[in-house]
Design a protein around this motif. Structure first.
Motif, short mmCIF file in Angstrom:
data_model
loop_
_atom_site.label_atom_id
_atom_site.label_comp_id
_atom_site.label_asym_id
_atom_site.label_seq_id
_atom_site.Cartn_x
_atom_site.Cartn_y
_atom_site.Cartn_z
N ARG A 1 -37.00 -17.75 -27.47
CA ARG A 1 -37.65 -19.29 -28.08
C ARG A 1 -38.86 -18.83 -28.66
O ARG A 1 -39.89 -19.58 -28.31
CB ARG A 1 -37.94 -20.01 -27.02
CG ARG A 1 -36.80 -20.08 -25.87
CD ARG A 1 -35.65 -21.22 -26.58
NE ARG A 1 -34.61 -21.70 -25.78
CZ ARG A 1 -33.31 -21.06 -25.81
NH1 ARG A 1 -33.04 -20.24 -26.75
NH2 ARG A 1 -32.48 -21.52 -24.65
N ILE A 2 -39.01 -18.04 -29.67
CA ILE A 2 -40.03 -17.75 -30.47
C ILE A 2 -39.40 -17.67 -31.86
O ILE A 2 -38.21 -17.59 -31.94
CB ILE A 2 -40.68 -16.36 -30.11
CG1 ILE A 2 -39.71 -15.13 -30.18
CG2 ILE A 2 -41.49 -16.53 -28.70
CD1 ILE A 2 -40.35 -13.88 -29.63
N SER B 1 -32.36 -3.02 -28.36
CA SER B 1 -31.63 -1.86 -27.73
C SER B 1 -30.15 -2.37 -27.68
O SER B 1 -29.13 -1.66 -27.67
CB SER B 1 -32.09 -1.36 -26.74
OG SER B 1 -31.93 -2.06 -25.58
N GLU B 2 -29.89 -3.67 -27.35
CA GLU B 2 -28.56 -4.39 -27.19
C GLU B 2 -27.96 -4.57 -28.48
O GLU B 2 -26.66 -5.29 -28.46
CB GLU B 2 -28.91 -5.53 -26.24
CG GLU B 2 -29.19 -5.42 -25.03
CD GLU B 2 -29.41 -6.50 -24.25
OE1 GLU B 2 -29.11 -7.85 -24.61
OE2 GLU B 2 -30.03 -6.55 -23.15
N GLY B 3 -28.53 -4.35 -29.56
CA GLY B 3 -28.14 -4.81 -31.03
C GLY B 3 -28.08 -6.04 -31.42
O GLY B 3 -27.71 -6.53 -32.48
N LYS B 4 -29.10 -6.66 -30.78
CA LYS B 4 -29.36 -8.12 -31.32
C LYS B 4 -30.24 -8.24 -32.48
O LYS B 4 -30.96 -7.29 -32.82
CB LYS B 4 -30.20 -8.83 -30.22
CG LYS B 4 -29.67 -9.09 -28.89
CD LYS B 4 -28.82 -10.03 -28.61
CE LYS B 4 -28.05 -10.11 -27.26
NZ LYS B 4 -28.22 -11.12 -26.26
N THR B 5 -29.91 -9.31 -33.34
CA THR B 5 -30.53 -9.35 -34.57
C THR B 5 -31.90 -9.85 -34.27
O THR B 5 -32.17 -10.40 -33.07
CB THR B 5 -29.67 -10.18 -35.50
OG1 THR B 5 -29.76 -11.61 -35.02
CG2 THR B 5 -28.42 -9.73 -35.75
N ARG B 6 -32.91 -10.10 -35.31
CA ARG B 6 -34.06 -10.59 -35.21
C ARG B 6 -33.79 -12.16 -34.99
O ARG B 6 -34.72 -12.78 -34.07
CB ARG B 6 -34.96 -10.54 -36.44
CG ARG B 6 -35.39 -8.92 -36.67
CD ARG B 6 -36.06 -8.87 -37.62
NE ARG B 6 -36.50 -7.48 -37.70
CZ ARG B 6 -37.12 -6.71 -38.91
NH1 ARG B 6 -37.19 -7.40 -39.81
NH2 ARG B 6 -37.66 -5.69 -38.58
N ARG B 7 -32.90 -12.65 -35.55
CA ARG B 7 -32.74 -14.23 -35.41
C ARG B 7 -31.96 -14.45 -33.92
O ARG B 7 -32.57 -15.33 -33.08
CB ARG B 7 -31.54 -14.67 -36.20
CG ARG B 7 -31.15 -16.05 -36.19
CD ARG B 7 -30.20 -16.62 -37.06
NE ARG B 7 -30.78 -16.78 -38.27
CZ ARG B 7 -30.26 -17.18 -39.42
NH1 ARG B 7 -28.95 -17.40 -39.50
NH2 ARG B 7 -31.05 -17.15 -40.51
N GLN B 8 -31.28 -13.74 -33.31
CA GLN B 8 -30.98 -13.62 -31.97
C GLN B 8 -32.04 -13.50 -31.06
O GLN B 8 -31.98 -14.19 -29.94
CB GLN B 8 -29.62 -12.63 -31.95
CG GLN B 8 -28.43 -13.08 -32.50
CD GLN B 8 -27.36 -11.90 -32.40
OE1 GLN B 8 -27.67 -10.79 -32.31
NE2 GLN B 8 -26.17 -12.45 -32.38
N ILE B 9 -32.87 -12.45 -31.31
CA ILE B 9 -33.97 -12.39 -30.28
C ILE B 9 -34.63 -13.42 -30.36
O ILE B 9 -35.27 -13.90 -29.36
CB ILE B 9 -34.64 -11.08 -30.90
CG1 ILE B 9 -33.96 -9.87 -30.71
CG2 ILE B 9 -35.91 -10.86 -30.39
CD1 ILE B 9 -34.21 -8.40 -31.22
N ALA B 10 -35.04 -14.03 -31.54
CA ALA B 10 -36.15 -15.26 -31.55
C ALA B 10 -35.26 -16.32 -30.82
O ALA B 10 -35.92 -17.06 -29.97
CB ALA B 10 -36.17 -15.49 -33.08
N TRP B 11 -34.17 -16.69 -31.07
CA TRP B 11 -33.41 -17.85 -30.34
C TRP B 11 -33.34 -17.47 -28.75
O TRP B 11 -33.81 -18.28 -27.96
CB TRP B 11 -31.94 -17.72 -30.81
CG TRP B 11 -31.52 -19.00 -30.04
CD1 TRP B 11 -31.38 -20.26 -30.54
CD2 TRP B 11 -30.61 -19.07 -28.63
NE1 TRP B 11 -30.66 -20.84 -29.72
CE2 TRP B 11 -30.14 -20.27 -28.82
CE3 TRP B 11 -30.09 -17.95 -27.93
CZ2 TRP B 11 -29.41 -20.61 -27.63
CZ3 TRP B 11 -29.57 -18.45 -26.88
CH2 TRP B 11 -29.08 -19.78 -26.52
N GLU B 12 -33.19 -16.33 -28.28
CA GLU B 12 -33.01 -16.02 -27.05
C GLU B 12 -34.57 -15.95 -26.34
O GLU B 12 -34.62 -16.54 -25.16
CB GLU B 12 -32.34 -14.55 -26.75
CG GLU B 12 -32.05 -14.49 -25.39
CD GLU B 12 -31.46 -13.09 -25.01
OE1 GLU B 12 -31.57 -12.42 -23.95
OE2 GLU B 12 -30.40 -12.99 -25.74
#
Length: 66
Positions: A30-31, A17-28
């Motif tokens: 740690r998955i 919902s914050e507009g993060k990409t899948r890559r950014q979500i994974a990094w944040e």
């Protein structure tokens, strides 16, 4: 409906919902990106959504996100 989501699914949904990409979500979180995709697919099924962005819209409609 919110209770049907796991803590991690809610985290992924909030980041989407914050507009993060899948890559950014994974990094944040740690998955791996594959794990993010698995969570998004589970969200699509539970929220009866057609896509990741549609999940966010459905979450607002259902009151899961405010």
């Amino acid at each position: 409906m919110e209770r049907l989501l796991t803590k991690r699914q809610r985290q992924v949904l909030e980041l989407m919902s914050e507009g993060k990409t899948r890559r950014q979500i994974a990094w944040e979180l740690r998955i791996s990106q594959c794990t993010v995709d698995n969570h998004i697919n589970a969200l699509r099924n539970r929220l009866d959504a057609q896509s990741g962005p549609h999940c966010v819209g459905r979450a607002y409609e259902l009151g899961i996100l405010a």
